[in-house]
Write a protein that holds these residues in place. Structure first.
Motif, PDB file in Angstrom:
ATOM      1  N   ASN A 332       0.829  -1.199   0.000  1.00  0.00           N
ATOM      2  CA  ASN A 332       0.000   0.000   0.000  1.00  0.00           C
ATOM      3  C   ASN A 332       0.864   1.251   0.000  1.00  0.00           C
ATOM      4  N   PRO A 333       0.292   2.385  -0.424  1.00  0.00           N
ATOM      5  CA  PRO A 333       1.075   3.625  -0.422  1.00  0.00           C
ATOM      6  C   PRO A 333       1.445   4.045   0.988  1.00  0.00           C
ATOM      7  N   ARG A 334       2.283   5.070   1.082  1.00  0.00           N
ATOM      8  CA  ARG A 334       2.786   5.534   2.367  1.00  0.00           C
ATOM      9  C   ARG A 334       1.665   6.047   3.272  1.00  0.00           C
ATOM     10  N   LEU A 335       1.800   5.741   4.549  1.00  0.00           N
ATOM     11  CA  LEU A 335       0.787   6.062   5.545  1.00  0.00           C
ATOM     12  C   LEU A 335       0.402   7.535   5.530  1.00  0.00           C
ATOM     13  N   VAL A 336       1.379   8.425   5.632  1.00  0.00           N
ATOM     14  CA  VAL A 336       1.071   9.848   5.771  1.00  0.00           C
ATOM     15  C   VAL A 336       0.513  10.421   4.472  1.00  0.00           C
ATOM     16  N   SER A 337       0.860   9.846   3.327  1.00  0.00           N
ATOM     17  CA  SER A 337       0.315  10.314   2.049  1.00  0.00           C
ATOM     18  C   SER A 337      -1.100   9.793   1.819  1.00  0.00           C
ATOM     19  N   ALA A 338      -1.397   8.606   2.333  1.00  0.00           N
ATOM     20  CA  ALA A 338      -2.699   7.988   2.090  1.00  0.00           C
ATOM     21  C   ALA A 338      -3.761   8.399   3.096  1.00  0.00           C
ATOM     22  N   PHE A 339      -3.366   8.575   4.360  1.00  0.00           N
ATOM     23  CA  PHE A 339      -4.358   8.853   5.400  1.00  0.00           C
ATOM     24  C   PHE A 339      -4.081  10.132   6.186  1.00  0.00           C
ATOM     25  N   GLY A 340      -2.935  10.742   5.959  1.00  0.00           N
ATOM     26  CA  GLY A 340      -2.614  11.989   6.625  1.00  0.00           C
ATOM     27  C   GLY A 340      -2.560  13.145   5.650  1.00  0.00           C
ATOM     28  N   ASN A 377       4.942   9.298  -0.176  1.00  0.00           N
ATOM     29  CA  ASN A 377       4.930   8.720  -1.519  1.00  0.00           C
ATOM     30  C   ASN A 377       6.014   9.335  -2.392  1.00  0.00           C
ATOM     31  N   HIS A 378       6.534   8.529  -3.322  1.00  0.00           N
ATOM     32  CA  HIS A 378       7.559   8.979  -4.264  1.00  0.00           C
ATOM     33  C   HIS A 378       6.895   9.666  -5.461  1.00  0.00           C
ATOM     34  N   SER A 430      23.132  11.666   3.191  1.00  0.00           N
ATOM     35  CA  SER A 430      24.202  11.357   2.238  1.00  0.00           C
ATOM     36  C   SER A 430      23.610  10.754   0.963  1.00  0.00           C
ATOM     37  N   ALA A 431      24.469  10.422   0.000  1.00  0.00           N
ATOM     38  CA  ALA A 431      24.005   9.886  -1.278  1.00  0.00           C
ATOM     39  C   ALA A 431      23.122   8.663  -1.069  1.00  0.00           C
ATOM     40  N   ASN A 432      22.024   8.605  -1.837  1.00  0.00           N
ATOM     41  CA  ASN A 432      21.064   7.507  -1.749  1.00  0.00           C
ATOM     42  C   ASN A 432      20.528   7.316  -0.326  1.00  0.00           C
ATOM     43  N   ALA A 433      20.475   8.402   0.413  1.00  0.00           N
ATOM     44  CA  ALA A 433      19.899   8.424   1.768  1.00  0.00           C
ATOM     45  C   ALA A 433      20.591   7.462   2.720  1.00  0.00           C
ATOM     46  N   GLY A 434      21.839   7.107   2.421  1.00  0.00           N
ATOM     47  CA  GLY A 434      22.559   6.186   3.295  1.00  0.00           C
ATOM     48  C   GLY A 434      22.111   4.752   3.170  1.00  0.00           C
ATOM     49  N   PHE A 435      21.231   4.467   2.214  1.00  0.00           N
ATOM     50  CA  PHE A 435      20.734   3.100   2.022  1.00  0.00           C
ATOM     51  C   PHE A 435      21.795   2.216   1.380  1.00  0.00           C
ATOM     52  N   THR A 436      22.536   2.745   0.426  1.00  0.00           N
ATOM     53  CA  THR A 436      23.518   1.951  -0.302  1.00  0.00           C
ATOM     54  C   THR A 436      24.664   2.831  -0.768  1.00  0.00           C
ATOM     55  N   THR A 437      25.831   2.213  -0.935  1.00  0.00           N
ATOM     56  CA  THR A 437      26.976   2.917  -1.538  1.00  0.00           C
ATOM     57  C   THR A 437      27.011   2.706  -3.041  1.00  0.00           C
ATOM     58  N   ALA A 438      26.091   1.904  -3.573  1.00  0.00           N
ATOM     59  CA  ALA A 438      26.029   1.698  -5.019  1.00  0.00           C
ATOM     60  C   ALA A 438      25.630   2.997  -5.713  1.00  0.00           C
ATOM     61  N   SER A 439      25.977   3.110  -6.960  1.00  0.00           N
ATOM     62  CA  SER A 439      25.611   4.314  -7.707  1.00  0.00           C
ATOM     63  C   SER A 439      24.112   4.381  -7.953  1.00  0.00           C
ATOM     64  N   LYS A 440      23.453   3.213  -7.990  1.00  0.00           N
ATOM     65  CA  LYS A 440      22.018   3.187  -8.263  1.00  0.00           C
ATOM     66  C   LYS A 440      21.361   2.083  -7.443  1.00  0.00           C
ATOM     67  N   PRO A 441      20.446   2.432  -6.551  1.00  0.00           N
ATOM     68  CA  PRO A 441      19.713   1.404  -5.798  1.00  0.00           C
ATOM     69  C   PRO A 441      18.695   0.704  -6.694  1.00  0.00           C
ATOM     70  N   TRP A 442      18.190  -0.437  -6.231  1.00  0.00           N
ATOM     71  CA  TRP A 442      17.266  -1.237  -7.050  1.00  0.00           C
ATOM     72  C   TRP A 442      15.991  -0.466  -7.391  1.00  0.00           C
ATOM     73  N   LEU A 443      15.569   0.443  -6.501  1.00  0.00           N
ATOM     74  CA  LEU A 443      14.425   1.318  -6.732  1.00  0.00           C
ATOM     75  C   LEU A 443      14.823   2.709  -6.273  1.00  0.00           C
ATOM     76  N   ALA A 444      14.340   3.711  -6.972  1.00  0.00           N
ATOM     77  CA  ALA A 444      14.788   5.077  -6.710  1.00  0.00           C
ATOM     78  C   ALA A 444      14.467   5.539  -5.292  1.00  0.00           C
ATOM     79  N   VAL A 445      15.395   6.263  -4.689  1.00  0.00           N
ATOM     80  CA  VAL A 445      15.186   6.888  -3.388  1.00  0.00           C
ATOM     81  C   VAL A 445      14.293   8.115  -3.576  1.00  0.00           C
ATOM     82  N   ASN A 446      13.401   8.344  -2.629  1.00  0.00           N
ATOM     83  CA  ASN A 446      12.560   9.536  -2.695  1.00  0.00           C
ATOM     84  C   ASN A 446      13.454  10.782  -2.622  1.00  0.00           C
TER      85      ASN A 446
END
Length: 552
Positions: A332-340, A377-378, A430-446
């Motif tokens: 489901n979509p993000r909580l605050v975007s869907a109900f807030g 939501n992205h 930091s780059a990619n929100a600190g999720f990964t040091t890869a140049s491109k995560p599997w799905l785009a960061v918001n």
């Protein structure tokens, strides 16, 4: 016993769902993994949650992001090794938390060894592990599927396999053939793999589409006035198989079970969760989380509609049944975007308000990763930016065939897509929100990660994270929020959700303003000691998106 309820640890717990692919990447390949989760356990312990729910971590070709399992006793190679899982489990337990894992037992991957064998011939020993049927002849002599079942991911739920000339059933993707639970060997295989994980030390299961396991072997067509989802969820042997599962496996462990239950009504819920029936502990009913949906389309919802659902749940589930409280997950979509309200002005207060509601209503609360920092939501712009098989298949089925315009489809997808919940966790600026040091995560960061991230939230005493932390501590010390009676104090009010939780002499009133406008409070709830609030206000009114817990 407390207030007529049997006390259980899973009733008093708060569950935090982790989507491994998007939580934390530890090796720089752009994909979240188990060591990444282990590295963030202190963050979760500090937040104050009790149970971690791990979305599928099993070996999978990822046609549906891990819900198509190739080997139930092996870890997905992108996520790590079995030793990594054992390390994660040990880390969870050493911090006084528990871990539950997904059980996906309605279907497997078409690359599972059972299906590879099953499709070889009609005489194969594994043929009856799946649901194979001959086609039927159409009016022009053409071969048609056995019935008119549709797949949840568009198109027919039947695929013709050229090797034997028969169709196999897949209520989801073509690469997710449904298991034949009428075969006792299949059931024993499932029970054995459940024992494997429980013996390893996991504390239970979230059971994917568990009501779908029993089918009418005759497979009649769905009639125009009928709901296929309701039919799928009410097969002839469902309760027999769940009781058998409980008898053979679950009753031998101190574990929790929660079933994903599309197609089960609120009124029918006790048939699965009444503790005297010995089936499941609780289920996810989707009336609340899908309140903003009309089929696959977004719809405007009203607060009285939401309150009415909680009132129905309270009536339907007595002292022997238990509820789940959730408004977000990986589907489901993000909580605050869907109900807030995810506008810059109201994102934080509305995220806090929703957390207040989730953690004080009647049932076990489920939080989804990132909601504790108010992730949104992205802003996806094109179908190429989405990864979800449901979105891509529906694009082919609806847009490329001219059934729906691209603009309308994308506008709707921007509100309802599952990918909104699957974007990488935003850890820092930091780059990619600190999720990964890869140049491109599997799905785009918001792209809003520099303003919305965990590091910033942990450092800010007024953040959504710190407020949720205080809420969790309050809930843990207040049994009225767990076992207390529930009373809606203003069911028809268009913007105020006012309810009481009462246990013995202890009575709390929760006041929530689901609007941007100031709203006056009734005199009957404008008194008492404020135990927690998300904004500084006066007792006589609530500011826009203000939430208040009052000890009456």
């Amino acid at each position: 016993m407390m207030n007529g309820y049997v006390r259980q640890w899973w009733k008093e717990a708060v569950v935090y769902q982790i989507y491994p692919r998007s939580f934390q990447d530890s090796n720089g390949d752009g994909i979240g993994d188990l060591p990444g989760i282990t590295s963030r356990l202190d963050y979760l312990k500090e937040l104050g949650v009790d149970v971690l729910w791990l979305s599928p971590h099993y070996d999978s070709p990822n046609a549906d992001n891990g819900y198509d399992i190739r080997d139930y006793r092996k870890v997905m190679h992108e996520f790590g090794t079995m030793q990594d899982f054992d390390d994660l489990l040990a880390g969870v337990k050493s911090r006084g938390m528990r871990l539950i894992v997904d059980l996906v037992a309605n279907h497997t991957s078409d690359e599972h060894a059972w299906f590879v064998e099953s499709r070889k011939s009609k005489e194969n020993a594994f043929r009856d592990y799946y649901l194979w049927r001959p086609g039927k002849v159409g009016p022009a002599g053409e071969l048609l599927p056995p019935n008119n079942f549709g797949s949840a991911f568009s198109g027919s739920a039947w695929t013709l396999d050229p090797v034997t000339g028969e169709y196999y059933l897949h209520l989801f993707a073509q690469k997710q053939p449904d298991l034949n639970w009428d075969n006792p060997q299949v059931r024993e295989e499932v029970y054995d793999l459940m024992r494997f994980w429980l013996d390893k030390g996991v504390n239970g299961f979230r059971m994917d589409v568990i009501p779908f396991i029993s089918k009418d072997a005759a497979f009649p067509d769905v009639l125009p006035h009928e709901s296929q989802v309701h039919i799928n969820a009410n097969g002839p042997h469902l309760h027999e198989y769940l009781r058998e599962m409980n008898d053979r496996v679950l009753s031998h462990y101190d574990c929790m079970t929660v079933g994903e239950a599309h197609g089960i009504t609120i009124e029918d819920t006790p048939q699965l969760v009444d503790e005297r029936r010995h089936e499941l502990n609780m289920i996810f009913n989707f009336d609340t989380v899908r309140l903003n949906r009309d089929g696959r389309n977004w719809r405007q919802w009203s607060l009285p509609e939401l309150k009415a659902i909680y009132a129905r749940q309270d009536v339907a589930l007595g002292k022997h049944s238990w509820n789940t409280i959730f408004l977000a997950n990986h589907d489901n979509p993000r909580l605050v975007s869907a109900f807030g309200d995810d506008s810059p002005e109201f994102r934080v207060p509305s995220a806090k308000l929703l957390a207040t509601m989730l953690l004080t209503l009647k049932g076990t609360p489920y939080l989804y990763q990132g909601d504790e920092i108010g992730m949104t939501n992205h802003p996806f712009q094109s179908i190429e930016e989405y990864e979800d098989i449901e979105a891509k298949n529906a694009w082919k089925h609806d847009v490329l065939t001219g059934r729906e315009s691209a603009d309308h489809y994308l506008a709707n997808l921007g509100k309802v897509s599952r990918d909104h919940a699957r974007t990488p966790m935003q850890w820092d600026s930091s780059a990619n929100a600190g999720f990964t040091t890869a140049s491109k995560p599997w799905l785009a960061v918001n792209p809003n990660f520099q303003g919305i991230n965990a590091a910033q939230a942990v450092a800010d005493p007024n953040s959504v994270y710190r407020y949720t932390q205080r809420l969790l501590a309050l809930r843990q010390s207040t049994r009225a929020f767990v076992y207390g009676d529930y009373e809606d104090l203003a069911p028809g009010h268009p913007s105020l959700f006012l309810y009481a939780r009462t246990l013995g002499d202890e009575r709390y009133v929760i006041a929530l303003n689901f609007s941007r406008e100031r709203v006056a409070l009734p005199e009957s709830v404008a008194t008492g000691r404020v135990a927690l609030s998300n904004l500084e206000g006066t007792l006589s009114e609530l500011k826009g998106w203000e939430a208040r817990i009052v000890l009456a």
